[in-house]
Design an enzyme around this catalytic site. Structure first.
Site, PDB file in Angstrom:
ATOM      1  N   ASP B  39       1.122  13.301  -7.361  1.00  0.00           N
ATOM      2  CA  ASP B  39       0.555  11.965  -7.428  1.00  0.00           C
ATOM      3  C   ASP B  39      -1.442  11.905  -7.861  1.00  0.00           C
ATOM      4  O   ASP B  39      -1.095  12.926  -8.563  1.00  0.00           O
ATOM      5  CB  ASP B  39       0.394  11.195  -5.970  1.00  0.00           C
ATOM      6  CG  ASP B  39       1.178  10.956  -5.084  1.00  0.00           C
ATOM      7  OD1 ASP B  39       2.847  10.796  -5.754  1.00  0.00           O
ATOM      8  OD2 ASP B  39       1.126  10.480  -4.076  1.00  0.00           O
ATOM      9  N   LYS B  61       2.170   6.922 -10.492  1.00  0.00           N
ATOM     10  CA  LYS B  61       2.817   5.534 -11.939  1.00  0.00           C
ATOM     11  C   LYS B  61       1.285   4.588 -11.884  1.00  0.00           C
ATOM     12  O   LYS B  61       1.116   4.292 -11.162  1.00  0.00           O
ATOM     13  CB  LYS B  61       3.492   5.144 -11.336  1.00  0.00           C
ATOM     14  CG  LYS B  61       5.668   5.706 -11.461  1.00  0.00           C
ATOM     15  CD  LYS B  61       5.845   5.236 -10.594  1.00  0.00           C
ATOM     16  CE  LYS B  61       5.607   5.912  -9.209  1.00  0.00           C
ATOM     17  NZ  LYS B  61       6.997   6.216  -8.236  1.00  0.00           N
ATOM     18  N   MET B 177      -4.497  -0.120   0.156  1.00  0.00           N
ATOM     19  CA  MET B 177      -4.760  -0.409  -1.537  1.00  0.00           C
ATOM     20  C   MET B 177      -5.010  -2.150  -1.323  1.00  0.00           C
ATOM     21  O   MET B 177      -4.368  -3.020  -1.622  1.00  0.00           O
ATOM     22  CB  MET B 177      -3.310  -0.278  -1.931  1.00  0.00           C
ATOM     23  CG  MET B 177      -3.420   1.389  -2.158  1.00  0.00           C
ATOM     24  SD  MET B 177      -0.880   0.942  -3.152  1.00  0.00           S
ATOM     25  CE  MET B 177      -0.263   0.927  -0.738  1.00  0.00           C
TER      26      MET B 177
END
Lengths: 267, 267
Positions: B39, B61, B177
């Protein structure tokens, strides 16, 4: 001079049982500790990592057994640190998840003893890994709810758990210390609105060679066998893909699927 | 013969960032891997543990950046294992907590590639340890609710989070997040019934040398500064004891306490 001669207390997560799942930090702290005060059920394979001169004491409080009180345990940690010793207070899983950590932090802060928390792999996460499931899944599980079924956490008030806010089909519910009264738990969760066909898995002694699993549905939860402590109950759509290690023939899985097929679809 | 020449995919939790918080197992798998697909935001100090001949590829990503798709990533894992290589798919924190693990498990199972999940310390648990708090506390927090504030988990439907079931004063809420729109989040949580004086802490880059914390109350959450990713938001009475590492003067804490003292008591 006084300061540098004081030891430190490390509140360390032992993880779920497999020594391989200790953190690198916990592994080192265990090897270097002068005193290790550990919970019940920490496997021998983990305690065996201690150095040859470490004092190792079981300070666990099994239900019903007469043991060391929290105050005695706190006093023991503090006294050892004041003698200049480095103390590892070794807790199952992660110290911050149903580990009675807050009481020990209060005592250490009040005593002015330096301390540090070394996190561990908590049982719910180890259980998910062993079942080959994700606890979150953008298709089925947008949240994880961690709760305890056992009221040892709250022995003063014995207050009831409000399951209504927990019974969500878009969550994975992780129940620590689920106890043995699965019929009552099933009834409460069904009454709170969870569908009867939602998958439910009990994992006993996650991550150890003695790990056992039982996979079923919420409707059949009352048929759960008695399994060795520590055990954990996971409920949610994310468990539908669980693969069992201890039952290669997948008989429980097949029976659960057959049963679910007979139920009307809900929710 | 064909079987033994197939490699294996290890879905490994990198933990929160501190290499010391890798599990012993993850540490070993990283050293032995032929291919590491990681990641974004996995620190160099962790990737540096790889063997000299390992192929290391960032498959992260980042929002908005044009990168490898999930299908391409799945295909890459499977192709490497079929070439007989051992692949570590390295994910931040724990793979089963907002790690898009389910999609990768589906692909591996469909391809018949052997795999194993190696759990990691998730950011919420690392943040709690660094703040010297317990996520559960039999006086204030009987459950932990893990949720994401970011809708990347659910980019197809962009469905709204139902905060009402999450806004419980007896829970510790851990928001992965959390994004930057703290004013909207504050308004939703207040509207759902959480009291304005409940402690709220943002921890950025937990467990790394760059860790920063901001401690306040729900009422003041809109004043949160922009902090480096990954960050995590914790809300609950259990945070009242949080001690900050990055602000020795405790100015944010003092201002939060002063503010809370002006508020009427609720709940």
């Amino acid at each position: 001079m006084t300061r540098t001669s004081t030891g430190k207390v490390f509140l360390v997560g032992a993880g779920p049982g497999d020594p391989d799942l200790l953190t690198v930090k916990a592994h080192r702290l265990l090897r270097q500790a002068d005193v290790i005060l550990h919970d019940d059920l920490v496997p021998h394979a983990i305690l065996a990592l201690a150095g040859p001169h470490a004092e190792i004491v079981n300070v666990g409080k099994r239900c019903g057994a007469k043991g060391i009180t929290q105050d005695e345990l706190n006093a023991r940690m503090i006294a050892a640190a004041r003698r200049g010793l480095d103390v590892v207070r070794l807790k199952n899983g992660d110290p911050a998840i149903f580990g009675r950590l807050a009481e020990e932090l209060d005592a250490l802060e009040a005593a002015g003893v330096p301390f540090e928390i070394a996190p561990g792999i908590t049982a719910g996460i180890a259980a998910a890994a062993s079942l080959h499931v994700s606890l979150t899944d953008r298709r089925t599980a947008s949240r994880v709810i961690i709760v305890t079924g056992h009221h040892a956490q709250d022995s003063h008030s014995r207050k009831k758990i409000d399951w209504s806010a927990l019974a969500r089909e878009d969550a994975t519910l992780v129940v620590y210390m689920p106890g043995q009264d699965f019929a009552a738990l099933r009834d409460e969760l069904l009454a709170a609105g969870l569908p009867p066909d939602i998958p439910a898995v009990i994992v006993s002694r996650a991550s150890t060679p003695a790990q056992r699993e039982w996979l079923s549905t919420l409707a059949q939860l009352d048929a759960a066998p008695r399994m060795e402590s520590p055990s954990i109950l996971l409920i949610g759509r994310s468990l539908a893909r669980a693969s069992l290690k201890s039952s290669p023939e997948h008989s429980a899985l097949e029976s659960a699927i057959a049963f679910a097929a007979e139920l009307p679809l809900r929710g």
